[in-house]
Structures are given as C-alpha cells and as structure tokens.
Design an enzyme around this catalytic site. Sequence first.
Site, PDB file in Angstrom:
ATOM      1  CB  ALA A  70      30.367   9.621  37.987  1.00  0.00           C
ATOM      2  CB  CYS A 130      27.481  -2.418  41.026  1.00  0.00           C
ATOM      3  SG  CYS A 130      28.216  -2.842  39.463  1.00  0.00           S
ATOM      4  CB  THR A 266      42.135   6.629  30.612  1.00  0.00           C
ATOM      5  OG1 THR A 266      41.324   6.227  31.728  1.00  0.00           O
ATOM      6  CG2 THR A 266      42.177   8.133  30.545  1.00  0.00           C
TER       7      THR A 266
END
Lengths: 303, 303, 257, 257
Positions: A70, A130, A266
């Site tokens: 986040a 968003c 990642t």
Amino acid sequence: MNRLEVNLPGLTMKNPIMPASGCFGFGKEYAKVYDLSVLGAIAIKATTVEPRFGNPTPRVAETNAGMLNAIGLQNPGLEGVIKNELPALERYQIPIVANIAGTTVEDYVHVARELSKHPLVSVLELNISCPNVKEGGIQFGTQAKVAHELTKQVKEVSKKPVYVKLSPNVSDIVEMAVAVEEAGADGLSMINTLLGMRIDLKTRKPILANKTGGLSGPAVKPVAIRMIYEVSQKVSIPIIGMGGIMCAEDVIEMMLAGASCVAVGTANFVDPFVCPMIIEQLPALLDRMGVEKITDIIGGSWK
Amino acid sequence: MNRLEVNLPGLTMKNPIMPASGCFGFGKEYAKVYDLSVLGAIAIKATTVEPRFGNPTPRVAETNAGMLNAIGLQNPGLEGVIKNELPALERYQIPIVANIAGTTVEDYVHVARELSKHPLVSVLELNISCPNVKEGGIQFGTQAKVAHELTKQVKEVSKKPVYVKLSPNVSDIVEMAVAVEEAGADGLSMINTLLGMRIDLKTRKPILANKTGGLSGPAVKPVAIRMIYEVSQKVSIPIIGMGGIMCAEDVIEMMLAGASCVAVGTANFVDPFVCPMIIEQLPALLDRMGVEKITDIIGGSWK
Amino acid sequence: MKKELVKVVSQKKIARDIFQLVVKGDVVQMMTSPGQFVHLKVSDGYHPILRRPISIGDVDLEKNELTMLYRKEGIGTALLSEKKPGDVVDLLGPLGNGFGVNDLKKGQTALLVGGGIGVPPLYYLGKELKKRGIRIISVLGFQSAADCFYEEKFAEFSEVYVSTVDGSKGTKGFVTDVILQNSFDYDMLYSCGPTPMLKAIETNIQPEKGYFSLEERMGCGVGACFACVCHVKNGEPFDYVKICSNGPVFPIGEVEL
Amino acid sequence: MKKELVKVVSQKKIARDIFQLVVKGDVVQMMTSPGQFVHLKVSDGYHPILRRPISIGDVDLEKNELTMLYRKEGIGTALLSEKKPGDVVDLLGPLGNGFGVNDLKKGQTALLVGGGIGVPPLYYLGKELKKRGIRIISVLGFQSAADCFYEEKFAEFSEVYVSTVDGSKGTKGFVTDVILQNSFDYDMLYSCGPTPMLKAIETNIQPEKGYFSLEERMGCGVGACFACVCHVKNGEPFDYVKICSNGPVFPIGEVEL
Ligand SMILES: Cc1cc2nc3c(=O)[nH]c(=O)nc-3n(C[C@H](O)[C@H](O)[C@H](O)COP(=O)(O)OP(=O)(O)OC[C@H]3O[C@@H](n4cnc5c(N)ncnc54)[C@H](O)[C@@H]3O)c2cc1C
Ligand SMILES: Cc1cc2nc3c(=O)[nH]c(=O)nc-3n(C[C@H](O)[C@H](O)[C@H](O)COP(=O)(O)OP(=O)(O)OC[C@H]3O[C@@H](n4cnc5c(N)ncnc54)[C@H](O)[C@@H]3O)c2cc1C
Ligand SMILES: Cc1cc2nc3c(=O)[nH]c(=O)nc-3n(C[C@H](O)[C@H](O)[C@H](O)COP(=O)(O)O)c2cc1C
Ligand SMILES: Cc1cc2nc3c(=O)[nH]c(=O)nc-3n(C[C@H](O)[C@H](O)[C@H](O)COP(=O)(O)O)c2cc1C
Ligand code: FES
Ligand code: FES
C-alpha cells in the site's frame, strides 16, 4: 533473427521482459545492479500531477507466496519525473512505459498530455485502479463506463499509444477490457494487484497502516492467467501480462494464455537479477519446447 | 464454560471449526480417520436437484500455495443425499450445514425446501457461484439484484436459517453482502474460490479439462481476510469465514477480521487431521493471546 | 490408514529418472494388499500443496520397510528425489483397494502387464501371488533400454518379457505386441500403466478376467473431494467410481478408461 | 552491492532468542562501513517471499567472514536459526549507508546507545571507532538479564553500561535513564534500537550531534519500491528519505521518527 523480439504498438522490444511499474522505481537503483539495456522495456513508477508522499508505513506485508503493498502512489510528480527521472533512462536505448495515475479525469488527461510529449516515453500505461474522488470514491477500474470515458479522453490528448492497466477486482474482466478497447486503447496491461489484507495477531490490527493493500506475487498468477486467457480471446489489442512471474516458465505460461509480453514485479525484490536471468534462460526453454520464435506461442493455449 | 463455543443462527457449535463444503464429501471418508463429533459443525458437499457427474477430469491443478478445482458440483442429487448420506451423520450430534446449488431459481428453491425439512440439517448454505442458465449464464453470485432475489425466494421456503456463500469474484463484495442481508439471509459464508487457471507447458493447454477452476488454499487468504473485514463492518449478520485456513493462527486472524466461525477446506487434503489439530491448538493460542473466550476476538481488528 | 512421519532408509537411482526409495515406519504393517498406494507430502511448505500418490512397490513386514519406485516427473517427485537417509517423509496410507490376490488357485497362471512407472505395484503383487503358488508371466514395457528397471527382480518369481518402444531392449513395440506374439495362456491379467496402454489391452487383448490399476490427478486421496472420478461402464451418466477410494484397482470391464 | 550464496560458518544461541550467525563469502570484502545491512533470503520457496534485513554485526576481512546477530522473531528469523554450518544463505549486500566513522578526531568521545536487537551494528562501529583512537562509552538496554548479549564484547573497546527494564541486570529502566544519571561527556551519539527508544533519546537527551539507525518493513531493500520511506524534518509534506537506500543511518535531526 532475434527469436525473443516482440512488437507491440509503440513498443519494439528485443525480448518480452520488462520490470513492472512500481517495482523498479525509475530505474536508477537497479541500474547499479546490472545494465538495464538488456531489458525489453521498462515500466516506471506511476506519475501523478503533484508530488505525493503516499500512505503511512508499514506499507508492505507478506502472505503465503505473495506480498501486500500500500505504497499509495508515492512519486515526485509530473515535473519531477520529467526533470529528474526520465533523462537518466536515455542511455539504455529501450522503450519506456510511463505509468500514470490520478484521482480525477482531469489529472489523468493532464499527465497523459505532458508525459506523452516526452521523447523518451514510448507508451502510456493508464493505472485505473485509483479511486475517483469526484465520483465518490468508486474506482475507475471497476466500472466499464467510467473506464471507457477515461480512456477516451486520455487517447484524445496522448501523442503515444495508450495501454490500460486493468484491475482484477472486478466481476467481469472481459467487459472492462472490451470497454477500454472500444474507447481506443492500443493495448492492455493486466493484472494489477488483488485487494487483500493481513492482520497481526499481536497487535490485533491490520499490518498495513493503510489496512488493505494490493496482493502480488506467485499467489495471484492463476488469477492473472485466467483473466489473460479470457480477455485475449475477446479483444484484438495486445496484452502486457503480469502477476506472479518469477521465472522463464511463468513467462511462457502467460504468453500461452495470451499475453504478448510480460512485466515482472514482485520478483525483483526477491532477486534483483531476475529480469536478466529470465531473458538469459528463455532461449534454452524455447529450444526444449521446440519453439523457434517466442511470438509463436502467444495465445497458444486457445489458438 | 467452554471458551471455544460459538453461537450463530441455527448453529450451536462447541468450537468454531467446520470442514468447508466440497472438501469433506458427506463426512464418511474422514469419519474413518477420526471421530467427527469433535468438530464444531460439518458443511456437506453441494446438493443439486438431480444427481450430477460434474466436469471431466483432470479436475484439480496446483498453484503456488494453492490449488484449482473444477469438480463441477458432482453429487448424488437431493434424493440420494437424503437417503444415503445424511443418516450416517446423525451419530455425531453436531450441526450440519447443507450447501445447495442449482442452475435456476426453481432448482435452489426446490432443494432448499426439501433439505431444510430434514431434521439433521441445521442450516442451509446457498452456493451462489453457479451460472444461472436462464439469465444467460451470468452468475447468481456476481449481480446483487439476482442474488437478492434468489435469497428471498429461498428464505420463503426454508424451515432453517439460510447462509449465503459469497463469491469473491466481484467488484463490490459489500454490495453483494448487503443485498442478501436485505433479502433476509441469516448469515454469510465467505469466501468461495477465486477463478483461476494453470496452463501446462508440455501440452500447451489448460491443465483442467474445464479450463478454469476455483482457486483455494493459503494463496487466497489475504483476499478472504480483506473481504470479511470489509463486510463484517457493514452487515449485522454473522460470517462463516473461509479461504486458506491451515492452522490455529489463521483461525484467529479470520475471526479478528470479523468471522464468527470458520470453515477449513483445502487444508483437509494436505492433512486429514487438520480440523481436530486446530481445535486442540486453539485454547493454548488463546492463552498466549490473553483471550478468555474465542468470541471476544470476533471483529477485534476493527472493533 | 494412518498418517506417519516415516524415515528414509535409502534412496537410489535405478534407471533414467527412476528412483527407488525405501522408508521405515510402523504404518508399513498395514500394507498387506498389493495395488494400494500411499499419499506423500514432499515439501514442508505449500509448494506443492497437495500430496503425491505413489504405489506400494514392495513391503518388508519384518523390517517395517516400504519400497517405492517413482519417476522424477515434476516438482513433487523432484523434491522427493532429494530426500536422504535419515530424512522423514509425511506419509498417509495405505489408501485405496488393491488387486485381488486370492482370485486364483494354486497352479493357475497370472499375466502381469506393466508399463513404465506402472510396473511398481505389480512387483509386490507378483511376490504375493508367488507365495500362493500361482504361476506368473510378466510383460514389462518401457520407452527404451535406459528406462528399464526391475526386470531381474521380476525374474525372481516369473518368466519376464520386456518391450521397448524404440527396440533398444526386448521386443520392439508395445506390451500388447509381446502378448499377441506369444499368445500366452493365463487365467487372469493384472495391469498397471498409462491409460492408452490399458485401453490397448482392453481393445486388442480383450482379457476375460483381471484387474486394471488407474491413475488420475488427486486432491484428498481418500474419497472426499471428487477429483479423481471416472465413469462406470454401462452405468447411468452420473454413475461414477472414485479412483482413490474405490480403486485404484478395478476389475477389468467395470470402468470406462 | 552483490548477491552471493554465502556459507554458514557457525550458528550459536547467545541469549534468549538471540543468535549469532557467522557466514563466509567474497562479498564480505565490500562490508567496510558499519551501519550498513544485508538482505537475506531465508527460504528456497516463496514463504516467506521477501528478504530479511539484518545489520552487519562484525566483519573479519581477512577470513572473509561476516557476523550477524539476530532475534528469532517470526517465520523468517526462525528459518534462519535453523541454518547449520555448511548450509548456504542467499545474501544481497552490503546495502544502505552506514555511520560516519570519520566525524570524530582521535581522543574525542563517542556514546553508543543500543537497544535490544539494535545493539549489533554498534559493535562493528565501536571496533572501527576504536581503531581511529576514539574514546567510547556504550550503553546497552535490554528487557531483562536473559536478553543481554555482547556486554563483554563491548567491554573490549569501551566503558559499558547496561540497563534492563525489569532491573534484573545493570540499571533498572531505560538507556535514557543511564545516560541522564551518568551525565556522560561525549562528542557524538550513535544509536540503534526501537523507534520509541530513539524518540526518547531525541526528546530527553537532545544530543547535539550524532546518528540514528532506523528500521522499517522493507520490500526491495535497494530504494526501488518506496516501502520504507519516512518524512523529513522541516521538509515539504511530500519530502521523504528511504530507509534502505538513504539510510538506515541518518544524522540526528534529519528525519521524523
Ligand atoms: C494411485 C496412483 C499410484 C501411483 N503410483 C506411482 C508410482 O508408484 N510411481 C510413480 O512414479 N508414479 C506413480 N503415480 C504417478 C505419480 O503420482 C505422479 O507422477 C506424481 O504425482 C507427479 O508429481 P510431480 O509433482 O512430480 O509432477 P507434476 O506434474 O508437477 O504434478 C502436478 C500435479 O499433477 C499430479 N499428477 C501428475 N502426474 C500424475 C499422474 N500420472 N497420476 C496422478 N497424478 C498426477 C500430481 O500429483 C500433482 O498434483 C501414481 C499415481 C496414482 C494416482
Ligand atoms: C536496516 C535493518 C537492520 C536490521 N538489523 C537487524 C539485526 O541486526 N538483527 C535483528 O535481529 N533484526 C534486525 N532487523 C530487524 C529484522 O529485519 C526483523 O526482525 C526481521 O525481518 C523479522 O523477520 P521475521 O520473519 O522473523 O518476522 P516477521 O514478523 O514474520 O516478519 C514479517 C515481515 O515484517 C518485516 N519485519 C518484521 N520486523 C521488522 C523490523 N523490526 N524491521 C524491519 N522489518 C521487519 C520482515 O522483514 C517481514 O517482511 C533489522 C531491520 C532493518 C530494517
Ligand atoms: C510495491 C509495488 C508497487 C506497485 N506500484 C504500482 C504502480 O505505481 N502502478 C501500477 O500500475 N502498478 C503498480 N504495482 C503493480 C505491479 O505493477 C504489478 O501489476 C503487480 O505487482 C503484479 O505483478 P507481480 O506479481 O509480478 O508483482 C505495484 C506493485 C508492487 C508490489
Ligand atoms: C475440491 C473443492 C470442492 C469444493 N466444492 C464446493 C461446493 O460444492 N460448494 C461450495 O460452496 N464450495 C465448494 N468449495 C469451496 C470451499 O468450500 C471453500 O469455500 C474454498 O475452498 C476456500 O477455502 P479453503 O481455502 O480452505 O479451501 C470447494 C473447494 C474445493 C477445494
Ligand atoms: S482424490 Fe479426492 S476423491 Fe479421490
Ligand atoms: S525497501 Fe524498497 S525502497 Fe526501501
């Protein structure tokens, strides 16, 4: 012949591997680790009109075979990106995917117009996950009509091809994909992160200061594969595939599902050398599979 | 005092652990492994009006920290379940959660009416992730209005409390939850599986004969935690939490998120003794956390 | 059935990608029916998450030892092949139903037909049949000479015929070629191997009596998840058997291959 | 910075849940700045998926050996504590920026203040300062006597004061109590420990000059993911530093704790 070459609107890539937006900053950190010119392209961190600090920390948490983040779109803002970040990327001579974000349509349009003018930006990647502040916090990425409208307006001002990055947190991903294709999108990026949460047993509170975060990593790969498989059969624009890619086999699986190239997120945190490693391993894997050019396998699972 | 006891509409459970529907058959296989009367309850495999064979095999595939299944609701049908499956469960003297499925509203209503009459059935669990044939294959579980209507009609005929099992493959899980609560649902079960896919590099085709399947196991836990956290704050009916529970710590995390009890699915395949093991470990974990009664932690992350 | 952490006694590569793994544990006492299988957890974590079904290859009840033979195929068997003596393996078993070993009378003949990694369960079966005074013929099929294993072990209790697809050992071709060429006389056929092989046997050999052992991707291994079903011959469309709990061994002709 | 599979030389429990791990590898040659850290991959698979930041506790450049001290906390450090001599560990490092070791002149005094698992980087720092002829005072704070470690090692180069929260060893209370009670004379304060401790030092001790080493949950460890930022004192609301690449060591007063 370069058997790894892929060509997408605005992206002439010598191999189908790019680091995913938000997982590679603006390139300069990994530039110290290896020569970025080996990459197929680079997707840089989301840019917004103004500089943003993002969410309070902690901003990452771990899950089984995945992680939550986040970050909250921290970035130096349009001006900062143009002045301080983009110039350093010129020397690598590879396509740059500029990820853009905002909280109103006007934000997106403004950043799109300006960034797409920049000679180093090859294509725009619209991050539509968003929340739209004006429409009461609903996400651009979860309502087909809203995503369509946003894409259309961005297309109108953009000097470069526009890829729309789809959120997986929707009931009908095909509907979303078709809506943005109809609005003129030149390509799709999928998938962004799945919304998730972890709770700390000691504090009894969510680990992330922001409470919820985006799930990425191997855990989400099956969801990405499924969505790319479904969407690629229903649209005629190419897909930049992402979600849990850790190795060359994952790249092939995602391209068989229907992606035309992939982004690695990642995995960079697990192994900073993962992108060059995958690029190096791909030819041998193609040999084992009896595949000449990597483009031959795109959508191979359903073609 | 039994510190593990939880009470939900129709479910008086001596501990908050039940095997999840579809992962425990109708109980008789695991009855050979341990005494089922230690369980808080049992959720049996989905029942449909007619017997079903389900999908062709292969029906399972693996993913990182998870698995995909596409069983396709194989079951012996309403009559078969009543005649051959339910009676064997009487001796364990624990609540039975009857999971029901169908392809039309009429199917659900019929199964609900009949199964809810059965003295051994404590509550119904409406599996709304099945495609609604009449409405053109859309899932009952992805449209709030459709789910609302189905719940209402089932509630009208059911003699027992009705729990609605929500699909995580939606844009807005809170909207779904609120819609079924307003239709009279007595509780929620969440989450069902996430839609996913794996492709075999050798055959270049999806591993599952059905192509897509439902993702379960530790990989999906953060998604389950997030959804339960969001929903439990917006509804006043209790939640049976599930998705990736493997150990006692996972149970606590899910109850802190807002679940009133939990169901354990995939973990049974990894370790057939997992449910009794978790039940045994919970008191010591509560001690370490300084918690007296397990009900004290429900929703603890936001209360 | 039991769950036990059994101890690795030995691990040996015996042919191309083929390993022989011997483990020791009390649970072995329950493994008296050839054709049953065990379900192994090969990693500590959740990758892979599911257990791996492996046939009981041989049992030494006195030493509490189980022998498994497996092919290094994917991630699970690769991890298994890394186990060293002294390591433990989480074993669930024995599972399923084995071959009928008491269907034949002393002096009758059993034809064992194994293909590739379907050979292992037939070894324990052969030993048990031998004990009962049954005459045994074994036909073992492999891809090529490099893949062959246990030929000499089967010779302990039977006449052995080998076929290889590329002809690098024994008869060139398939097990069915060997059977047709030799027109064996037998009372019962027992077979385990890839489904295409079983189908070929059913179609071309048409054995009157016998057993097939089947394979399918499994979830639970105990009959609870409905992952491993197959259709029943001449049954209703919804009739089924579960390979894990009703099988893996079925009388020939009972299930659709 | 380099990625290397370093070899475990030794692993030893030295206090309650505190382990001392020595590894060997060429990468150690690069570890010349105390306060830097390494990023360790502790599992082969993806659980846990992220690396673990651990400070450089000591370095032997001649032997190519790095000493780390860590507390067994959660899954990552638990896995690390299972590594045995001969095992390899995937190490990325050295990362970040260390303490300024050349800020003091010979004969000046450094006050090292370490809390719990914040003690390790101060050990290597102390050794380096000592080499430069700096006088050193060390204040080490722990929960209780059972958690204390390295007191005698710090005695090699400094006057050592210990505090424990429960008073079972040294001064009862916090490191700040020790500092206030002794009113040390020093030119520079170097501290590493939990944020509340650093805050207490900033508020109650108000050191004029010195360094704080900070901690935060990390993603990449190299400055690319923006996981580990913190606000800058007197900066714009969007100004930030990254703990992994701009830190973990910052001049006191530069960042908001
Ligand atoms: C009853 C039974 C007995 C068996 N006995 C043996 C034996 O004695 N020796 C041996 O080498 N193999 C045996 N197999 C096959 C063995 O289970 C698979 O080769 C093994 O599971 C492959 O796992 P993997 O991780 O290496 O391969 P992967 O391809 O990575 O496995 C992926 C998934 O597919 C499943 N799978 C893959 N191939 C098979 C298969 N052929 N049958 C069932 N599931 C499969 C795995 O269990 C796993 O869930 C048996 C299978 C069954 C059903
Ligand atoms: C620059 C730096 C240097 C450090 N040096 C040391 C050291 O020398 N010795 C030592 O014992 N510890 C040190 N830590 C803390 C150490 O990284 C954590 O204790 C460790 O990551 C915990 O991992 P775990 O899996 O055991 O715990 P878990 O709680 O299971 O970890 C979960 C996640 O949180 C992160 N995390 C948990 N605690 C911390 C923390 N305090 N700081 C940063 N991330 C955390 C983990 O990295 C992981 O991503 C350092 C941290 C940083 C940032
Ligand atoms: C730390 C982090 C930051 C991210 N930031 C962005 C971002 O700024 N813009 C964006 O479109 N996606 C962002 N993403 C999503 C990734 O680009 C990618 O879609 C996702 O992580 C799935 O890929 P992966 O599993 O390979 O990480 C971010 C992901 C992570 C983990
Ligand atoms: C093999 C299998 C079969 C399932 N069958 C059903 C079913 O019939 N009805 C249902 O509502 N859910 C079914 N599920 C979903 C589970 O009940 C549960 O919601 C899901 O698996 C998440 O929990 P887990 O991660 O603990 O497995 C099934 C899951 C699996 C793995
Ligand atoms: S594997 Fe679960 S029923 Fe056979
Ligand atoms: S951990 Fe990624 S920026 Fe610091």
